[in-house]
Design an enzyme around this catalytic site. Sequence first.
Site, mmCIF file in Angstrom:
data_model
loop_
_atom_site.group_PDB
_atom_site.id
_atom_site.type_symbol
_atom_site.label_atom_id
_atom_site.label_comp_id
_atom_site.label_asym_id
_atom_site.label_seq_id
_atom_site.Cartn_x
_atom_site.Cartn_y
_atom_site.Cartn_z
ATOM 1 N N ARG A 1 0.844 -1.194 0.000
ATOM 2 C CA ARG A 1 0.000 0.000 0.000
ATOM 3 C C ARG A 1 0.880 1.245 0.000
ATOM 4 N NH1 ARG A 1 -4.344 1.854 4.711
ATOM 5 N NH2 ARG A 1 -4.997 3.802 3.692
ATOM 6 N N HIS A 2 0.458 2.257 -0.723
ATOM 7 C CA HIS A 2 1.237 3.500 -0.768
ATOM 8 C C HIS A 2 1.407 4.076 0.639
ATOM 9 C CE1 HIS A 2 -2.204 6.097 0.109
ATOM 10 N NE2 HIS A 2 -2.903 5.377 -0.760
ATOM 11 N N THR B 1 -9.949 8.137 -0.529
ATOM 12 C CA THR B 1 -9.118 8.703 -1.588
ATOM 13 C C THR B 1 -9.039 7.730 -2.755
ATOM 14 O OG1 THR B 1 -7.741 9.494 0.257
ATOM 15 C CG2 THR B 1 -6.973 9.951 -1.981
ATOM 16 N N ARG C 1 0.830 8.861 -5.738
ATOM 17 C CA ARG C 1 1.210 8.422 -4.392
ATOM 18 C C ARG C 1 1.728 6.980 -4.402
ATOM 19 N NH1 ARG C 1 -4.248 9.113 -4.781
ATOM 20 N NH2 ARG C 1 -5.677 7.407 -4.230
ATOM 21 N N GLU D 1 -7.371 2.552 -7.102
ATOM 22 C CA GLU D 1 -8.204 2.377 -5.913
ATOM 23 C C GLU D 1 -9.670 2.195 -6.286
ATOM 24 O OE1 GLU D 1 -8.820 1.189 -3.249
ATOM 25 O OE2 GLU D 1 -8.070 2.527 -1.656
ATOM 26 N N TRP D 2 -10.420 1.586 -5.410
ATOM 27 C CA TRP D 2 -11.873 1.461 -5.549
ATOM 28 C C TRP D 2 -12.430 2.839 -5.902
ATOM 29 C CZ3 TRP D 2 -14.423 -2.881 -2.557
ATOM 30 C CH2 TRP D 2 -15.799 -2.933 -2.778
ATOM 31 N N TYR E 1 -14.743 5.528 -5.451
ATOM 32 C CA TYR E 1 -15.681 5.867 -4.379
ATOM 33 C C TYR E 1 -16.869 6.704 -4.849
ATOM 34 C CZ TYR E 1 -11.885 4.272 -1.329
ATOM 35 O OH TYR E 1 -10.895 3.528 -0.715
ATOM 36 N N ARG F 1 -6.728 -5.000 -0.383
ATOM 37 C CA ARG F 1 -7.432 -5.954 0.487
ATOM 38 C C ARG F 1 -8.409 -6.783 -0.340
ATOM 39 N NH1 ARG F 1 -9.852 -2.443 5.129
ATOM 40 N NH2 ARG F 1 -9.392 -0.687 3.734
ATOM 41 N N HIS G 1 1.211 -26.208 -1.181
ATOM 42 C CA HIS G 1 1.544 -27.488 -1.809
ATOM 43 C C HIS G 1 2.112 -27.342 -3.226
ATOM 44 C CE1 HIS G 1 -1.907 -28.494 1.050
ATOM 45 N NE2 HIS G 1 -0.803 -28.946 1.631
#
Length: 263
Positions: free
Chosen positions: A10-11, A23, A67, A116-117, A119, A198, A229
């Site tokens: 992550r930044h 953000t 970023r 990013e998602w 928003y 995530r 495995h």
Amino acid sequence: MPDPRVFIIRHGETEWSLNGRHTGTSDIPLTENGEKRVRATGKALVGDDRLIVPSNLAHIYVSPRTRAQRTLELLDLGCRDRYPWHGHPAQSGKEPTSTLDVRTNASIEITESVREWDYGDYEGIKSSEVRSLRKQRGLNEDWDIWRDGCEGGESPEDVTKRLDELIHELREKYHKGRFGKDGKPNDVLIVAHGHILRAFAARWIGKKLEDNPSLILEAGGVGTLSYEHHSIDEPAILLGGAFVVDAIEKEEEEKEEATKQYP
């Protein structure tokens, strides 16, 4: 060489990550403290005897946001490739990292797949403000991005689709057939954002986003994904791994040899 891995980073800290503002598309720079912490992460985790071994990297994905790009620079991986966002080394206006100490031939790719998602209407506001806004609009107040997504932005289904496509590409190009292939770089590094990484970890192991992955990745944090495995059909989250010892043994041998030559 261990099984292929994916490092998700992550930044570093920004003013908005500090105060909890969502953000996504906004291009917010790292804080001074954020830059210092990312440099410290690079020194602690990058190296021949560290978690991230530059020579083992096959490819680097990075978000279009500055970023994330600045975070990659500060990790100082020793990339042979020039950063794609630099038309000229001095163009960024930032202190350049060393390009003389080349430690990886990994290619660097800017991709919308790890932005990013989106928003939407919730860009730049805090979760408490999102809940108030939803109440005004007659929507449920117990907002959960994993379940509800974002008005005017992306739904969990939207995010799942783009991440599943990336995961498929990554495995086909950089991991398939590379288990147990000593000397062939097979690790992938992704520098991006909190929610999307995530979500990536959740989809890596086939978990539905709507169930809330219950994962935490701090600003500047590093996570590791791999397989069980030695099988590409058994993706897993790597909770912890041993350090590479070859480099340490080599250093000790060199010191011993030097002692013999110059007692």
